[in-house]
Every structure is written in C-alpha cells, then in structure tokens.
Design an enzyme around this catalytic site. Sequence first.
Site, PDB file in Angstrom:
ATOM      1  N   LYS A 285       0.848  -1.189   0.000  1.00 58.28           N
ATOM      2  CA  LYS A 285       0.000   0.000   0.000  1.00 58.28           C
ATOM      3  C   LYS A 285       0.884   1.239   0.000  1.00 58.28           C
ATOM      4  O   LYS A 285       1.854   1.318   0.764  1.00 58.28           O
ATOM      5  CB  LYS A 285      -0.925  -0.020   1.223  1.00 58.28           C
ATOM      6  CG  LYS A 285      -1.940   1.110   1.266  1.00 58.28           C
ATOM      7  CD  LYS A 285      -2.897   0.953   2.457  1.00 58.28           C
ATOM      8  CE  LYS A 285      -3.935   2.052   2.498  1.00 58.28           C
ATOM      9  NZ  LYS A 285      -4.890   1.905   3.628  1.00 58.28           N
TER      10      LYS A 285
ATOM     11  N   SER B 184      -9.867   2.375   2.738  1.00 60.11           N
ATOM     12  CA  SER B 184      -8.965   3.035   1.807  1.00 60.11           C
ATOM     13  C   SER B 184      -8.038   2.079   1.061  1.00 60.11           C
ATOM     14  O   SER B 184      -7.434   2.451   0.053  1.00 60.11           O
ATOM     15  CB  SER B 184      -8.104   4.046   2.567  1.00 60.11           C
ATOM     16  OG  SER B 184      -7.274   3.400   3.526  1.00 60.11           O
TER      17      SER B 184
ATOM     18  N   SER C 275     -10.427   0.201   7.108  1.00 61.45           N
ATOM     19  CA  SER C 275      -9.816   0.258   5.770  1.00 61.45           C
ATOM     20  C   SER C 275      -9.086  -1.002   5.341  1.00 61.45           C
ATOM     21  O   SER C 275      -8.578  -1.064   4.222  1.00 61.45           O
ATOM     22  CB  SER C 275      -8.866   1.459   5.668  1.00 61.45           C
ATOM     23  OG  SER C 275      -9.600   2.653   5.594  1.00 61.45           O
TER      24      SER C 275
END
Length: 503
Positions: free
Chosen positions: A80, A161, A185
């Site tokens: 990420k 997210s 998330s």
Amino acid sequence: MTELTDLGIKAIRDGVVGGSFTAVEVAEAFNAAVAAANPALNAFIVTTPDHALDAARRVDAQRSAGETLGAMAGVPIGMKDLFATKGVQTTAASHILEGFVPPYESTVSQKLWDAGAGMLGKLNLDQFAMGSSNETSYFGNVISPWRRADGGNAPLAPGGSSGGSSAAVAARIAAAATGTDTGGSIRQPAAFTGITGIKPTYGRCSRWGVVAFASSLDQAGPMARDVTDCAIMLGAMAGFDPKDATSLDLPVPDWAGALNADLRGVKVGIPREYRMDGMDADVAASWDQGIAWLKDAGAEVIDISLPHTHHALPAYYIIAPAEASSNLARYDGVRYGLRELPEPGSGSGTSGAGLQDMYAATRAAGFGDEVKRRILIGTYVLSAGFYDAYYTQAQKVRALIARDFERAFERCDVILAPTCPTAAFGLGEKSADPLAMYLNDVFAVPASLAGLPAMSVPAGLNREGLPLGLQLIGRAFDEQSVLNAGLAIEQRAGFNAKPETWW
C-alpha cells in the site's frame, strides 16, 4: 498445473521451499499479471518488477545454499502506497507527495523483505487513507475486479482506503498485500472483494514509516487469500519497534502454527445493537449463516450488548479528522513534496504573508476535496470554544465504547458481526453524499476506536453475485481467537468464488 498466480502465501512459500518451482518463476508470473491487468484496474500507482525479481533471486540463492528460508520466502506482494519504501516513490495517493522518494524503509515493509517477500509495486488507495471507496486518489479510481452477476458492467468500488490492495489480491495479481486500518480500511475492502484481512491489536505492527492519518487509530495489517495466509503474513509484519512510541513490547505469537478451527468451549457474542433497522436482507442472512457455522464448529453463541454502538461513528468522525488536521500540517511545501507559489501580486509583500500564501497555494493544489473536508472538520473541532464541546466529548464516548467491549468480553471470547451494511456499490453512487459514504463504516469503526483485533472473512455471495464478509472481533492481544473463529467460518463457507477476468 495450477497457475502460479492462483497460489497464496503458504502455497508459494511451501512450493519454493520444496522445489516445485522457483521464486523467480513466481515473480515473473505475477509481474506479467500486473502488467496485463493494471491498465484496467488501476490497482498500482507504481510497479516495481525489478524489486520482485531481485527478492526472488535472493530467495532462490538462499535455497540453493541450503539456508533456512523466511516465512514469506518467494511471495510477491503489493505494498500500500502509505508505507515508505526506500528509493521508490511514496505518495499516499496525494498530489502533495507526488515525486517523494523516501531515503528510508518503513519498519513493516523491511520486516516483510527480511522474511523473503518481494514487492510488485505500490498500491493505490484513497488519498491519505481517507475514504471508503478508493475514489479520492489523485491517481484515479481503483476498479474492483468484480462485476454484478446480472451482466451489468458498471464499475464497482473495491472498498477503501485499501482498495488497491483488495483489488490486486482478488484479481490474483498479487499473492497478498499490506493494508492499513483506521476505521475499517482493511476489513471493508476485504469484504467487498471476497478476500481476508485482519486489523491486529493497536500497536502490534509498527507505524514507523507509515504516512499518518489518525495516529491513535492507524494500524497496519495483512490482506490475503485466506485466514492461514493472513496469520503467516501478520507474523512477519508484527513485532516491537523502539522507533514507534505506541508499539507493543510483546513477543509475536506463532499465530499460523496455533490455528485451530475447533471452537468447543468458545463463547461467541452477537451484539444486538448491530441488527439495525433496514439492514440489507442478504447481509442479515449471511450473519445468521455465520452464527450457524460457529455453532457447528462447537461454539456457544450468546446475546451481548454494546450499548454505545450508535455513538461510535460520530465520535470517530470527530477524533480521526482532528488527528488528521494535526498530522497533515507538516505538508507545507517547505521540506518535501509539492511546492506551489502564489500568483505574483497575490500576497501583501511581507515575508510572513508570502510564506502563508505559499502554504495556502501548496495545500490548495496538493490536497484533494475529501482531505480538505476532513482537515476543516478536524481544525474546527480542535478550535477554541469547540474543543470541549466536540473533541473532549468524542474521547469520552470512545472510552465508553472500549468499556462496552470489556464488559462483553467478560461473557464471551469473540464477537461476530457483519463487516459492512451492504455489498460493494458502484463507483459514483455515494461520492456525492459524504454522510452516506461514512455510514459504510458503521460496523467497522467500534473495534478501531477500542484498538481491538478484528478481521473480515468471506461468507458467500449476495443475490447480485457480489461477496459479503463476516467480521470477527477479539480481546486486545488475542488475535489467535479471531483467526481461529475466522478459520472455522472459512472451512464451512467453502468460499472459492473469484471474479471472472474481464480486464
């Protein structure tokens, strides 16, 4: 032969260790899959095929030399783009950090490289991890690999997210991925895309080198194909870090080695407050099925109360933006990242005003609308005259929510609830209404506020053919009970659906 890209962490590691294939062969297969799929899915902001191959060559050399291989040996993963990676652009999906190349490595990513993993690239996300649909990234929307079964081609949200992470794992273009969870998330995107993800106890994984959103909530965790893979990857990611003041100085258990789906003697709590009016019928049915599966595994199911649940979301959307407004003040155009200068003649001519104008121009250009919205909310609730009315009250509510969980865990060992109130929605369906988007986190936020371990496991498909997730919440430091209950559901759900390739 099974495609190498269909394999998860354990299968790849065991195959490399056993000599069924080389780590380089695995890396090449995933690199090719990323190259083919990413133009359509937009899961990666930056791809790093050389990093994946270099890591694979090291693993193959270690095996040839008879050395003991790490827990993630030969496993290509996505990182990420919130984790600092030395020599590789790290942006938090924001224009304000575009072009920033860290001279250091985050603790979590370094642990994964040390365990033998290789990086396929930096994964897209909601800007500064603020969002539930991956529609706030400066680098464009991530598209879920799933489509509705009715043949509709409307692009769906992969969740947020960590939407790039969930899309990459679900599409079989990464064996696993890192995620971060501030208010759901990891869990919500895992549920939307039919994969497994766990947010460990706050402090289990170091936050050092991770771009901060809300420091008292942010926690890194793994997103992978199944519970076993999550347990393996979490073991590689976790551990005490003296560079992080909130890091837990505790030994890392062998979660994978202790996995056990026999739940005899385990009590599972069902929070009555989570059965909300108007709950999606498929989600409610999935929850009931999950209860039946846990009973079949030997668990005793009991009714519990978490009475302050309905206050969790408003408290979260005061605390998280407040911390964000403080954390994001560092992005001023002075030290790193974007710098925008005001138009000539727009300042007052004094050096002080010129500096303020530069701050304003940089932030106006660099931050997206959702980030600006949360900064404004956070700055407002921290301002004189409103601090006690909002922020202090929210912190009191947070304490009450944590106490609710403590009392519940006096009667049960793990809690079962839906991960999300609905399955994945279409891109654009909620973006015009921030409140509708925020409500998507209603089941995920309470565990985050209390700092508890929580995971989402796939439970089946809804009537539109889209994945639904079930959430398991455990006591602080008791990831094992969460993983064990997740394994029990996984074995009974037999979830093996994957999106059909359209990209």
